[in-house]
Design an enzyme around this catalytic site. Sequence first.
Site, PDB file in Angstrom:
ATOM      1  N   SER A  14      -9.459   8.953  -7.304  1.00  0.00           N
ATOM      2  CA  SER A  14      -9.386   7.877  -8.297  1.00  0.00           C
ATOM      3  C   SER A  14     -10.733   7.188  -8.532  1.00  0.00           C
ATOM      4  CB  SER A  14      -8.384   6.818  -7.836  1.00  0.00           C
ATOM      5  OG  SER A  14      -7.133   7.413  -7.582  1.00  0.00           O
ATOM      6  N   CYS A  43      -4.182  10.079  -4.324  1.00  0.00           N
ATOM      7  CA  CYS A  43      -3.185   9.428  -5.183  1.00  0.00           C
ATOM      8  C   CYS A  43      -2.388  10.446  -5.986  1.00  0.00           C
ATOM      9  CB  CYS A  43      -3.874   8.437  -6.121  1.00  0.00           C
ATOM     10  SG  CYS A  43      -2.776   7.794  -7.385  1.00  0.00           S
ATOM     11  N   CYS A  48       0.397   8.548  -4.017  1.00  0.00           N
ATOM     12  CA  CYS A  48       1.207   7.689  -4.901  1.00  0.00           C
ATOM     13  C   CYS A  48       2.100   8.460  -5.864  1.00  0.00           C
ATOM     14  CB  CYS A  48       0.295   6.789  -5.740  1.00  0.00           C
ATOM     15  SG  CYS A  48      -1.144   6.185  -4.866  1.00  0.00           S
ATOM     16  N   LYS A  51       4.774  10.804  -4.205  1.00  0.00           N
ATOM     17  CA  LYS A  51       5.637   9.874  -3.459  1.00  0.00           C
ATOM     18  C   LYS A  51       6.615   9.178  -4.410  1.00  0.00           C
ATOM     19  CE  LYS A  51       4.761   5.811  -3.346  1.00  0.00           C
ATOM     20  NZ  LYS A  51       3.789   5.084  -2.541  1.00  0.00           N
ATOM     21  N   GLY A 176       4.906   1.799  11.222  1.00  0.00           N
ATOM     22  CA  GLY A 176       5.686   0.765  10.537  1.00  0.00           C
ATOM     23  C   GLY A 176       5.006   0.264   9.283  1.00  0.00           C
ATOM     24  N   TYR A 178       3.089   1.078   5.243  1.00  0.00           N
ATOM     25  CA  TYR A 178       3.528   1.496   3.908  1.00  0.00           C
ATOM     26  C   TYR A 178       4.149   2.896   3.965  1.00  0.00           C
ATOM     27  CZ  TYR A 178       0.390  -1.682   1.105  1.00  0.00           C
ATOM     28  OH  TYR A 178      -0.247  -2.714   0.497  1.00  0.00           O
ATOM     29  N   ILE A 179       3.369   3.848   4.513  1.00  0.00           N
ATOM     30  CA  ILE A 179       3.772   5.254   4.384  1.00  0.00           C
ATOM     31  C   ILE A 179       5.011   5.531   5.221  1.00  0.00           C
ATOM     32  CG2 ILE A 179       3.033   7.652   4.787  1.00  0.00           C
ATOM     33  CD1 ILE A 179       0.202   6.822   4.055  1.00  0.00           C
ATOM     34  N   GLU A 182       8.052   3.804   3.537  1.00  0.00           N
ATOM     35  CA  GLU A 182       8.432   4.434   2.268  1.00  0.00           C
ATOM     36  C   GLU A 182       9.116   5.783   2.520  1.00  0.00           C
ATOM     37  OE1 GLU A 182       5.172   2.514  -0.812  1.00  0.00           O
ATOM     38  OE2 GLU A 182       4.811   4.518  -0.072  1.00  0.00           O
ATOM     39  N   ARG A 205       3.701  -4.973   9.003  1.00  0.00           N
ATOM     40  CA  ARG A 205       2.835  -6.056   9.477  1.00  0.00           C
ATOM     41  C   ARG A 205       1.851  -6.453   8.368  1.00  0.00           C
ATOM     42  NH1 ARG A 205      -2.008  -6.238  12.210  1.00  0.00           N
ATOM     43  NH2 ARG A 205      -2.130  -3.991  12.532  1.00  0.00           N
ATOM     44  N   GLY A 262      -1.418   5.283  10.090  1.00  0.00           N
ATOM     45  CA  GLY A 262      -2.652   4.815   9.481  1.00  0.00           C
ATOM     46  C   GLY A 262      -3.533   5.937   8.973  1.00  0.00           C
ATOM     47  N   ASP A 303     -11.283   4.305  -0.598  1.00  0.00           N
ATOM     48  CA  ASP A 303     -10.818   4.233   0.795  1.00  0.00           C
ATOM     49  C   ASP A 303     -11.908   4.531   1.819  1.00  0.00           C
ATOM     50  OD1 ASP A 303      -8.407   3.819  -0.425  1.00  0.00           O
ATOM     51  OD2 ASP A 303      -7.343   5.453   0.574  1.00  0.00           O
ATOM     52  N   ALA A 341       2.758  -3.025  -4.267  1.00  0.00           N
ATOM     53  CA  ALA A 341       4.190  -2.791  -4.082  1.00  0.00           C
ATOM     54  C   ALA A 341       4.379  -1.811  -2.940  1.00  0.00           C
ATOM     55  CB  ALA A 341       4.789  -2.214  -5.356  1.00  0.00           C
ATOM     56  N   HIS A 435      17.498 -14.645 -19.380  1.00  0.00           N
ATOM     57  CA  HIS A 435      18.811 -14.570 -18.754  1.00  0.00           C
ATOM     58  C   HIS A 435      19.655 -13.457 -19.345  1.00  0.00           C
ATOM     59  CE1 HIS A 435      22.185 -16.206 -16.541  1.00  0.00           C
ATOM     60  NE2 HIS A 435      22.927 -16.133 -17.636  1.00  0.00           N
ATOM     61  N   GLU A 440      14.475 -14.248 -13.348  1.00  0.00           N
ATOM     62  CA  GLU A 440      14.586 -15.629 -13.817  1.00  0.00           C
ATOM     63  C   GLU A 440      14.600 -16.600 -12.640  1.00  0.00           C
ATOM     64  OE1 GLU A 440      18.416 -16.995 -15.552  1.00  0.00           O
ATOM     65  OE2 GLU A 440      19.180 -15.014 -15.045  1.00  0.00           O
TER      66      GLU A 440
HETATM   67  P1  NDP Z   1      -0.796   1.288   7.660  1.00  0.00           P
HETATM   68  O1  NDP Z   1      -2.070   0.798   8.227  1.00  0.00           O
HETATM   69  O2  NDP Z   1      -0.120   0.543   6.586  1.00  0.00           O
HETATM   70  O3  NDP Z   1       0.258   1.460   8.857  1.00  0.00           O
HETATM   71  C1  NDP Z   1      -0.037   2.169  10.009  1.00  0.00           C
HETATM   72  C2  NDP Z   1       1.114   1.982  10.975  1.00  0.00           C
HETATM   73  O4  NDP Z   1       0.943   2.807  12.106  1.00  0.00           O
HETATM   74  C3  NDP Z   1       1.228   0.561  11.476  1.00  0.00           C
HETATM   75  O5  NDP Z   1       2.588   0.244  11.587  1.00  0.00           O
HETATM   76  C4  NDP Z   1       0.538   0.646  12.839  1.00  0.00           C
HETATM   77  O6  NDP Z   1       1.016  -0.295  13.753  1.00  0.00           O
HETATM   78  C5  NDP Z   1       0.952   2.022  13.279  1.00  0.00           C
HETATM   79  N1  NDP Z   1       0.000   2.615  14.230  1.00  0.00           N
HETATM   80  C6  NDP Z   1      -1.342   2.694  14.120  1.00  0.00           C
HETATM   81  N2  NDP Z   1      -1.875   3.333  15.183  1.00  0.00           N
HETATM   82  C7  NDP Z   1      -0.843   3.664  15.973  1.00  0.00           C
HETATM   83  C8  NDP Z   1      -0.750   4.323  17.225  1.00  0.00           C
HETATM   84  N3  NDP Z   1      -1.836   4.757  17.842  1.00  0.00           N
HETATM   85  N4  NDP Z   1       0.458   4.489  17.766  1.00  0.00           N
HETATM   86  C9  NDP Z   1       1.573   4.041  17.133  1.00  0.00           C
HETATM   87  N5  NDP Z   1       1.557   3.401  15.930  1.00  0.00           N
HETATM   88  C10 NDP Z   1       0.349   3.212  15.382  1.00  0.00           C
HETATM   89  O7  NDP Z   1      -1.101   2.785   7.259  1.00  0.00           O
HETATM   90  P2  NDP Z   1      -0.324   3.840   6.379  1.00  0.00           P
HETATM   91  O8  NDP Z   1      -0.719   5.150   6.947  1.00  0.00           O
HETATM   92  O9  NDP Z   1       1.113   3.517   6.268  1.00  0.00           O
HETATM   93  O10 NDP Z   1      -0.973   3.660   4.960  1.00  0.00           O
HETATM   94  C11 NDP Z   1      -2.396   3.698   4.824  1.00  0.00           C
HETATM   95  C12 NDP Z   1      -2.854   2.863   3.663  1.00  0.00           C
HETATM   96  O11 NDP Z   1      -2.549   3.546   2.466  1.00  0.00           O
HETATM   97  C13 NDP Z   1      -2.161   1.516   3.536  1.00  0.00           C
HETATM   98  O12 NDP Z   1      -2.781   0.533   4.299  1.00  0.00           O
HETATM   99  C14 NDP Z   1      -2.251   1.248   2.087  1.00  0.00           C
HETATM  100  O13 NDP Z   1      -3.471   0.588   1.822  1.00  0.00           O
HETATM  101  C15 NDP Z   1      -2.234   2.613   1.455  1.00  0.00           C
HETATM  102  N6  NDP Z   1      -0.908   2.920   0.879  1.00  0.00           N
HETATM  103  C16 NDP Z   1      -0.409   2.160  -0.124  1.00  0.00           C
HETATM  104  C17 NDP Z   1       0.828   2.418  -0.675  1.00  0.00           C
HETATM  105  C18 NDP Z   1       1.356   1.548  -1.769  1.00  0.00           C
HETATM  106  O14 NDP Z   1       0.594   0.810  -2.350  1.00  0.00           O
HETATM  107  N7  NDP Z   1       2.647   1.576  -2.058  1.00  0.00           N
HETATM  108  C19 NDP Z   1       1.648   3.512  -0.202  1.00  0.00           C
HETATM  109  C20 NDP Z   1       1.043   4.261   0.865  1.00  0.00           C
HETATM  110  C21 NDP Z   1      -0.186   3.947   1.377  1.00  0.00           C
HETATM  111  P3  NDP Z   1       0.459  -1.820  13.786  1.00  0.00           P
HETATM  112  O15 NDP Z   1       1.107  -2.536  12.644  1.00  0.00           O
HETATM  113  O16 NDP Z   1       0.926  -2.307  15.115  1.00  0.00           O
HETATM  114  O17 NDP Z   1      -1.014  -1.721  13.682  1.00  0.00           O
END
Ligand code: NDP
Length: 452
Positions: A14, A43, A48, A51, A176, A178-179, A182, A205, A262, A303, A341, A435, A440
């Site tokens: 992108s 993306c 995106c 997905k 936990g 986004y990915i 989702e 988080r 992540g 990124d 979102a 409405h 609303e």
């Molecule tokens: P995120 O950073 O959102 O989430 C990573 C998750 O993995 C967190 O819950 C984290 O826990 C956990 N984690 C990290 N390291 C470990 C580990 N060693 N062991 C166990 N759990 C771990 O990353 P994503 O991969 O979900 O997405 C990457 C990025 O891509 C996002 O930040 C976002 O910017 C983008 N994205 C956006 C979307 C959208 O706009 N709809 C959709 C998909 C991706 P903890 O919370 O404790 O750190």
Amino acid sequence: MTFDYDLFVIGGGSGGVRAARIAASEGGAKVALAEEYRMGGTCVIRGCVPKKIMVFASTYPGAVEDARAYGWDAQIGGFDWTAFRGKLRDELSRLEGLYRKGLQNAGVTIFDSRASIADPHTVRLADGQTVTAKHILIATGGRPFIPDMPHADKVLTSNEIFDLEKLPKSILIVGGGYIASEFACILNGLGVKVTQYYRGAQILRGFDEEARGHISEGMRASGIDISCGTDVLRMEPVDGGMRVTSTMGHEQVFEQVLYATGRVPCTGGLGLEEAGVTLGRNGEVIVDDWSQTSVPSIYAVGDVTNRINLTPVAIREGHAFADTVFRGEKRKADHELVASAVFTQPELGSVGLSEEAARAAGPIEVYSTAFRPMQTLFAGRPDRVMMKLVVCQNTRRVLGCHIVAPNAGEMIQLAAIAIKMGATKEDFDRTVAVHPTMAEELVTLRSPVRTA
Ligand code: NDP
């Protein structure tokens, strides 16, 4: 000194594509772009776009169930993953073609090759050929991160999920964010038995806590087994999948395991540090407000810089870079109040500060409501919608808006305009409701549920 190109972009996602197109078509620059995989980047090819199409696919069983509740004699049959995947591939190829055409129409030379930095003005292609450029833009994006552990090579990441030969019957999703969240919803909707392990106390988080609670409640109600405070202790391949032992001592066999823990910037082997480019602790390229690195001729967007990792932000960064360097219009990408979102079911739309972050910054009022929306209430579903405004007590400005609802992404885009313009709670109040809609509620929130 003369160069082969005014700009050489590494990475056809992108950010890189936007920068290349603007520099060439509006900045009059001679531009080349190298992409080692497929044009469009994460993306378009494995993020995106596919997905969101999978999100759409996953909602049909629920829609048919609702249709029956509305009086239709509707039945849903099985889901044909192979047919769906074929159509999805065709669509991605079509989009990839459009990206390529856009670059070609702008006069950009494309190298279908990996490229690395040989020196601050020279790029080396995979075949050894070198090309010189006055400016180099790094737009190589990120890739999934999997923690180091035995059998890590046998788990899926979001890269592979779109290309599965068949959908598994059961899956463990680790993470936990986004990915993870989702895909938990998508696969659950497609009929896969989904378990999600998240090491923290609540998924998603960083988002508003009340919104996170609503989403995890909705996900659990739809059948997803979310275990918080839980991680993988060990894994062992067995007949029928992977035997996983959790940190809580639970043992279970899953047909597949997906790690969504992540993403990390793609900076390895690019020759960046050798050329003098400063990288951060996670390998991200350190840039200033104009996306310029520690080497003046080298810039980076998207990124790979690990600022706000969202496609529209990468596009803005790429555009601002091209305007600044090639159109004589010095412009920074604006990273304030970026709405986003999360395409869980229920969906989250969010802009500005969470209640928790706003509370830490000063006195606030919180306006919030939760209700069962008309459409699904009629169908007898328990789904609840949440709308929330976080308001600064001193300025009356709306600091944050959080919506958990069907199409929350569409709603938050519009609310974000008002909030970006500095709208106060009273501006929301004097806007007459549309409405009957869910949105609303945003203009009829009368009394704060709490002040802090
Ligand atoms: P995120 O950073 O959102 O989430 C990573 C998750 O993995 C967190 O819950 C984290 O826990 C956990 N984690 C990290 N390291 C470990 C580990 N060693 N062991 C166990 N759990 C771990 O990353 P994503 O991969 O979900 O997405 C990457 C990025 O891509 C996002 O930040 C976002 O910017 C983008 N994205 C956006 C979307 C959208 O706009 N709809 C959709 C998909 C991706 P903890 O919370 O404790 O750190």
